[in-house]
Design an enzyme around this catalytic site. Structure first.
Site, PDB file in Angstrom:
ATOM      1  N   LYS A   1       0.842  -1.196   0.000  1.00 44.10           N
ATOM      2  CA  LYS A   1       0.000   0.000   0.000  1.00 44.10           C
ATOM      3  C   LYS A   1       0.881   1.252   0.000  1.00 44.10           C
ATOM      4  O   LYS A   1       2.094   1.177   0.215  1.00 44.10           O
ATOM      5  CB  LYS A   1      -0.917   0.012   1.224  1.00 44.10           C
TER       6      LYS A   1
ATOM      7  N   ARG B   1     -10.182   1.071  15.439  1.00 42.62           N
ATOM      8  CA  ARG B   1     -10.195   1.636  14.090  1.00 42.62           C
ATOM      9  C   ARG B   1     -11.418   1.130  13.331  1.00 42.62           C
ATOM     10  O   ARG B   1     -12.458   1.775  13.329  1.00 42.62           O
ATOM     11  CB  ARG B   1      -8.879   1.300  13.371  1.00 42.62           C
TER      12      ARG B   1
ATOM     13  N   HIS C   1      -5.870  -6.554  13.969  1.00 40.50           N
ATOM     14  CA  HIS C   1      -4.603  -5.824  13.861  1.00 40.50           C
ATOM     15  C   HIS C   1      -4.145  -5.445  15.261  1.00 40.50           C
ATOM     16  O   HIS C   1      -4.906  -4.842  16.030  1.00 40.50           O
ATOM     17  CB  HIS C   1      -4.779  -4.570  13.007  1.00 40.50           C
TER      18      HIS C   1
ATOM     19  N   ARG D   1       0.671 -10.455   7.141  1.00 34.05           N
ATOM     20  CA  ARG D   1       0.684  -9.286   6.269  1.00 34.05           C
ATOM     21  C   ARG D   1       2.028  -8.596   6.499  1.00 34.05           C
ATOM     22  O   ARG D   1       2.197  -7.833   7.442  1.00 34.05           O
ATOM     23  CB  ARG D   1      -0.483  -8.350   6.619  1.00 34.05           C
TER      24      ARG D   1
ATOM     25  N   TYR E   1      16.336  31.122   3.793  1.00 37.20           N
ATOM     26  CA  TYR E   1      15.229  31.966   4.237  1.00 37.20           C
ATOM     27  C   TYR E   1      15.332  32.264   5.731  1.00 37.20           C
ATOM     28  O   TYR E   1      15.643  31.385   6.540  1.00 37.20           O
ATOM     29  CB  TYR E   1      13.895  31.278   3.957  1.00 37.20           C
TER      30      TYR E   1
ATOM     31  N   CYS F   1      14.790  24.611   1.719  1.00 35.11           N
ATOM     32  CA  CYS F   1      13.874  25.305   0.809  1.00 35.11           C
ATOM     33  C   CYS F   1      12.922  24.293   0.165  1.00 35.11           C
ATOM     34  O   CYS F   1      13.028  23.089   0.378  1.00 35.11           O
ATOM     35  CB  CYS F   1      14.667  26.025  -0.282  1.00 35.11           C
TER      36      CYS F   1
ATOM     37  N   ASP G   1      12.848  23.399  -2.913  1.00 31.05           N
ATOM     38  CA  ASP G   1      13.488  22.612  -3.965  1.00 31.05           C
ATOM     39  C   ASP G   1      14.983  22.389  -3.744  1.00 31.05           C
ATOM     40  O   ASP G   1      15.593  21.625  -4.493  1.00 31.05           O
ATOM     41  CB  ASP G   1      13.321  23.320  -5.321  1.00 31.05           C
TER      42      ASP G   1
END
Length: 373
Positions: A40, A140, A170, A223, A268, A314, A316
């Site tokens: 997942k 849950r 679970h 799992r 920054y 930053c 990027d």
């Protein structure tokens, strides 16, 4: 988000590590235990299709995902093994579940009644494969009491449009040293099994942590999730019973190197000011790639030497303090091995005060995944 192929930042996925982790887990499990690989969230950020293929080579006989769309991606990529969706599905998606032969959880009688009404108006030609979910203490999704589960199973037996294929729960603390609550959940699940008229094909309680440290858990299926990617489910808490090989490395390059004088502001907010003359390198990765602003102060590797991230990360790019001048194009390792030194995903999680699951899933789609075997 577009994949940024035309820059040096990339995640390198070693699929042989995934295959090896699966093989070692199967050897660790009781014989005749089904292993479903959990892929997942795009294979926990590693790539769903590629990791599923690697897990299959290791011996996985089925796969788990969170959503219908994730399951469809695998089917359309040629994954024909059993596919179990772990999240609650919408009744109106029953035609897709039938078309693609997906298994899915049933967590309430309300859902079953609604589904029965839908099927009377929209009949299908095949039966739906369902796994009854038991909430033994996660809070849950799932049925809460043994009697609720028994009634649901009896209802399923009276409705041929449904094939009761599995039952599961679970555990919420399987990765902790204190096993008290785990034992409580385990006992609750065993009590549920005692009231059932018979048992389905799959009985599963085992996530990665349970399968590693609680082999006595009831069930014939696990799992296997985070551990297949080579990451310890408990972080630092418990020692894994066999070596897990991390599959993901995150690398980039220096795109500029400059010598700045004392008193130069970096990034920054001018949160770092050079205390002396310093070499500063720029690396093309930032918080839009999942390398978050809280990573300021963390050290990454250049030719085996730790180099601190200075100034704010930053969107990027980020800047690092270098011990000396390095050539533009020199490899920078953010996760993985570099000249005999290593940064683990757990190291990154510790800096962010979170878990490595989140680190892996946070790496954005902009970062290309490159696969090697």
């Amino acid at each position: 988000m577009v994949v940024a192929y035309h820059r040096p930042t990339k995640a390198i996925i070693d699929t042989t590590a995934i295959t090896e982790n699966i093989k070692n887990e199967i050897a660790h499990l009781p014989s005749e235990t089904f292993l479903f690989a959990v892929v997942k969230a795009n294979g926990y950020g590693h790539g769903a299709v590629q990791t599923a293929q690697a897990a299959k080579e290791g011996g996985a006989v089925g796969f788990c995902v969170a959503t219908i769309d994730e399951a469809i991606e695998l089917r359309e990529a040629g994954i024909n093994e059993p596919l179990l969706i772990l999240g609650v599905v919408n009744v109106h998606d029953i035609p897709l579940l039938a078309e693609y032969d997906f298994s899915f959880p049933v967590a309430s009688m309300d859902w079953l009644v609604e589904a029965d009404t839908y099927l009377k108006e929209n009949p299908i030609k095949t039966s739906l494969k369902v796994h009854v979910k038991v909430d033994t203490g996660m809070g849950r999704i799932g049925f809460l009491t043994p009697e609720e589960v028994r009634q649901a199973v009896l209802w399923l037996e009276d409705h041929p449009s449904f094939d009761w294929e599995g039952i599961f729960t679970h555990f919420s603390t399987a990765d902790q040293a204190d096993t008290t609550y785990w034992e409580t959940q385990h006992q609750r699940f065993k009590e549920v099994l005692t009231v059932l008229p018979y048992l389905p094909t799959y009985i599963h309680t085992g996530n990665s942590a349970t399968s590693l440290w609680h082999k006595e858990a009831v069930g014939n299926m696990v799992r296997f999730g985070i551990a297949m990617y080579g990451l310890n489910p408990s972080g630092h808490t418990l020692k894994e019973p066999f070596s897990l090989k991390p599959a993901l490395s995150l690398v980039s390059e220096l795109i500029q190197v400059k010598l700045l004088e004392k008193g130069a502001g970096i990034g920054y907010g001018e949160t770092y000011i050079t205390p002396r003359q310093e070499w500063i390198g720029t690396v093309p990765i930032g918080y839009a790639d999942g390398w978050l602003r809280k990573m300021q102060g963390f050290s990454i590797l250049v030719e085996g030497e730790p180099c601190e991230i200075v100034g704010r990360v930053c969107m990027d790019q980020l800047m690092i303090r270098l011990p000396r001048a390095f050539a533009v194009g020199t490899t920078v390792t953010l996760i993985g091995e570099n000249h005999g030194k290593r940064i683990t995903m757990q190291d990154v999680a510790d800096q962010l005060e979170t878990i490595h699951y989140e680190v892996a899933c946070t790496l954005s789609a902009r970062v290309p995944r490159e696969y090697k075997s």
